[in-house]
Write a protein that holds these residues in place. Structure first.
Motif, PDB file in Angstrom:
ATOM      1  N   MET A  30       1.105  -1.188  -0.021  1.00  0.00           N
ATOM      2  CA  MET A  30      -0.120  -0.073  -0.041  1.00  0.00           C
ATOM      3  C   MET A  30       1.009   1.146  -0.117  1.00  0.00           C
ATOM      4  SD  MET A  30      -3.294   0.908   0.558  1.00  0.00           S
ATOM      5  CE  MET A  30      -4.133   2.188   1.104  1.00  0.00           C
ATOM      6  N   LYS A  31       1.955   1.211   0.830  1.00  0.00           N
ATOM      7  CA  LYS A  31       2.746   2.249   0.961  1.00  0.00           C
ATOM      8  C   LYS A  31       3.374   2.995  -0.454  1.00  0.00           C
ATOM      9  CE  LYS A  31       6.655   2.287   2.928  1.00  0.00           C
ATOM     10  NZ  LYS A  31       7.778   2.028   3.942  1.00  0.00           N
ATOM     11  N   ASN A  32       3.790   1.729  -1.157  1.00  0.00           N
ATOM     12  CA  ASN A  32       4.578   2.043  -2.577  1.00  0.00           C
ATOM     13  C   ASN A  32       3.566   2.690  -3.257  1.00  0.00           C
ATOM     14  OD1 ASN A  32       6.870   1.236  -1.684  1.00  0.00           O
ATOM     15  ND2 ASN A  32       6.791  -0.723  -2.114  1.00  0.00           N
ATOM     16  N   LYS A  33       2.325   2.102  -3.375  1.00  0.00           N
ATOM     17  CA  LYS A  33       1.241   2.899  -4.399  1.00  0.00           C
ATOM     18  C   LYS A  33       0.982   4.115  -4.173  1.00  0.00           C
ATOM     19  CE  LYS A  33      -0.916  -1.598  -5.910  1.00  0.00           C
ATOM     20  NZ  LYS A  33      -1.985  -2.180  -6.153  1.00  0.00           N
ATOM     21  N   LEU A  34       0.998   4.411  -2.636  1.00  0.00           N
ATOM     22  CA  LEU A  34       0.752   5.829  -2.288  1.00  0.00           C
ATOM     23  C   LEU A  34       1.635   6.333  -2.460  1.00  0.00           C
ATOM     24  CD1 LEU A  34      -1.450   7.525  -0.761  1.00  0.00           C
ATOM     25  CD2 LEU A  34      -0.044   7.082   1.406  1.00  0.00           C
ATOM     26  N   LEU A  35       2.913   6.310  -2.189  1.00  0.00           N
ATOM     27  CA  LEU A  35       3.962   7.196  -2.635  1.00  0.00           C
ATOM     28  C   LEU A  35       4.355   7.356  -4.004  1.00  0.00           C
ATOM     29  CD1 LEU A  35       6.538   5.866  -0.080  1.00  0.00           C
ATOM     30  CD2 LEU A  35       5.511   8.195  -0.035  1.00  0.00           C
ATOM     31  N   LYS A  36       3.766   6.315  -4.752  1.00  0.00           N
ATOM     32  CA  LYS A  36       3.977   6.498  -6.379  1.00  0.00           C
ATOM     33  C   LYS A  36       2.875   7.491  -6.716  1.00  0.00           C
ATOM     34  CE  LYS A  36       4.111   4.240 -10.767  1.00  0.00           C
ATOM     35  NZ  LYS A  36       4.093   5.361 -11.356  1.00  0.00           N
ATOM     36  N   ALA A  37       1.562   7.406  -6.416  1.00  0.00           N
ATOM     37  CA  ALA A  37       0.674   8.408  -6.585  1.00  0.00           C
ATOM     38  C   ALA A  37       1.059   9.781  -6.480  1.00  0.00           C
ATOM     39  CB  ALA A  37      -0.689   7.952  -5.968  1.00  0.00           C
ATOM     40  N   ILE A  38       1.771  10.014  -5.300  1.00  0.00           N
ATOM     41  CA  ILE A  38       1.983  11.437  -4.770  1.00  0.00           C
ATOM     42  C   ILE A  38       3.243  11.901  -5.768  1.00  0.00           C
ATOM     43  CG2 ILE A  38       3.275  12.595  -3.047  1.00  0.00           C
ATOM     44  CD1 ILE A  38       1.643  10.891  -1.076  1.00  0.00           C
ATOM     45  N   ALA A  39       4.205  10.743  -6.004  1.00  0.00           N
ATOM     46  CA  ALA A  39       5.266  11.363  -7.090  1.00  0.00           C
ATOM     47  C   ALA A  39       4.769  11.762  -8.217  1.00  0.00           C
ATOM     48  CB  ALA A  39       6.136  10.342  -6.980  1.00  0.00           C
ATOM     49  N   ASP A  40       3.784  10.783  -8.908  1.00  0.00           N
ATOM     50  CA  ASP A  40       3.254  11.077 -10.172  1.00  0.00           C
ATOM     51  C   ASP A  40       2.403  12.264 -10.206  1.00  0.00           C
ATOM     52  OD1 ASP A  40       4.065   8.777 -11.105  1.00  0.00           O
ATOM     53  OD2 ASP A  40       2.285   7.619 -11.030  1.00  0.00           O
ATOM     54  N   LYS A  41       1.863  12.581  -9.079  1.00  0.00           N
ATOM     55  CA  LYS A  41       0.973  14.014  -8.955  1.00  0.00           C
ATOM     56  C   LYS A  41       1.863  15.097  -9.135  1.00  0.00           C
ATOM     57  CE  LYS A  41      -1.428  16.756  -5.503  1.00  0.00           C
ATOM     58  NZ  LYS A  41      -2.079  16.882  -4.345  1.00  0.00           N
ATOM     59  N   HIS A  42       2.969  14.949  -8.304  1.00  0.00           N
ATOM     60  CA  HIS A  42       3.768  16.031  -8.429  1.00  0.00           C
ATOM     61  C   HIS A  42       4.939  16.273  -9.775  1.00  0.00           C
ATOM     62  CE1 HIS A  42       2.897  17.887  -4.641  1.00  0.00           C
ATOM     63  NE2 HIS A  42       2.845  16.799  -4.260  1.00  0.00           N
ATOM     64  N   GLN A  43       5.243  14.907 -10.268  1.00  0.00           N
ATOM     65  CA  GLN A  43       5.826  15.052 -11.545  1.00  0.00           C
ATOM     66  C   GLN A  43       4.819  15.808 -12.638  1.00  0.00           C
ATOM     67  OE1 GLN A  43       8.982  14.241 -12.332  1.00  0.00           O
ATOM     68  NE2 GLN A  43       8.639  15.583 -14.036  1.00  0.00           N
ATOM     69  N   SER A  44       3.513  15.233 -12.470  1.00  0.00           N
ATOM     70  CA  SER A  44       2.538  15.998 -13.413  1.00  0.00           C
ATOM     71  C   SER A  44       2.544  17.430 -13.091  1.00  0.00           C
ATOM     72  CB  SER A  44       1.238  15.498 -13.154  1.00  0.00           C
ATOM     73  OG  SER A  44       0.063  16.179 -14.015  1.00  0.00           O
ATOM     74  N   LYS A  45       2.501  18.154 -11.838  1.00  0.00           N
ATOM     75  CA  LYS A  45       2.472  19.503 -11.511  1.00  0.00           C
ATOM     76  C   LYS A  45       3.828  20.266 -12.443  1.00  0.00           C
ATOM     77  CE  LYS A  45      -0.150  19.965  -7.159  1.00  0.00           C
ATOM     78  NZ  LYS A  45      -0.143  20.626  -5.928  1.00  0.00           N
ATOM     79  N   ILE A  46       4.866  19.693 -12.145  1.00  0.00           N
ATOM     80  CA  ILE A  46       6.032  20.045 -12.919  1.00  0.00           C
ATOM     81  C   ILE A  46       5.820  20.433 -14.352  1.00  0.00           C
ATOM     82  CG2 ILE A  46       8.610  19.542 -13.305  1.00  0.00           C
ATOM     83  CD1 ILE A  46       8.460  18.154 -10.693  1.00  0.00           C
ATOM     84  N   ASN A  47       5.360  19.220 -14.946  1.00  0.00           N
ATOM     85  CA  ASN A  47       5.077  19.273 -16.633  1.00  0.00           C
ATOM     86  C   ASN A  47       4.057  20.319 -16.877  1.00  0.00           C
ATOM     87  OD1 ASN A  47       6.854  16.976 -16.679  1.00  0.00           O
ATOM     88  ND2 ASN A  47       5.329  15.504 -16.593  1.00  0.00           N
ATOM     89  N   GLU A  48       3.324  20.513 -16.053  1.00  0.00           N
ATOM     90  CA  GLU A  48       2.104  21.531 -16.315  1.00  0.00           C
ATOM     91  C   GLU A  48       2.757  22.750 -15.929  1.00  0.00           C
ATOM     92  OE1 GLU A  48      -2.387  23.091 -14.787  1.00  0.00           O
ATOM     93  OE2 GLU A  48      -1.304  21.463 -13.832  1.00  0.00           O
ATOM     94  N   ALA A  49       3.500  22.925 -15.085  1.00  0.00           N
ATOM     95  CA  ALA A  49       3.955  24.493 -14.818  1.00  0.00           C
ATOM     96  C   ALA A  49       5.067  24.783 -15.927  1.00  0.00           C
ATOM     97  CB  ALA A  49       4.706  24.703 -13.487  1.00  0.00           C
TER      98      ALA A  49
END
Length: 66
Positions: free
Chosen positions: A1-20
């Motif tokens: 569970m922890k790995n999926k949650l951390l991956k989701a958070i990382a993906d979210k922030h990578q997406s924010k970087i790409n959008e910015a």
């Protein structure tokens, strides 16, 4: 569970970087050089740079500790 949650958070922030980055690219390409617009452009680019910095901090923390 922890790995999926951390991956989701990382993906979210990578997406924010790409959008910015896309917003900065678009904003700087349409820069007109008109005085009033330069202030707005400056503020918009600065806002997106802060978004990138915050997201990079979170990604770095995830990589460092997990």
């Amino acid at each position: 569970m922890k790995n999926k949650l951390l991956k989701a958070i990382a993906d979210k922030h990578q997406s924010k970087i790409n959008e910015a980055k896309s917003i900065i690219d678009f904003a700087t390409e349409r820069a007109s050089g008109v005085g009033g617009h330069n202030r707005e452009l400056f503020q918009e680019v600065e806002k997106e740079l802060k978004t990138i910095g915050e997201s990079e901090d979170i990604l770095s923390t995830i990589q460092k500790h997990f």
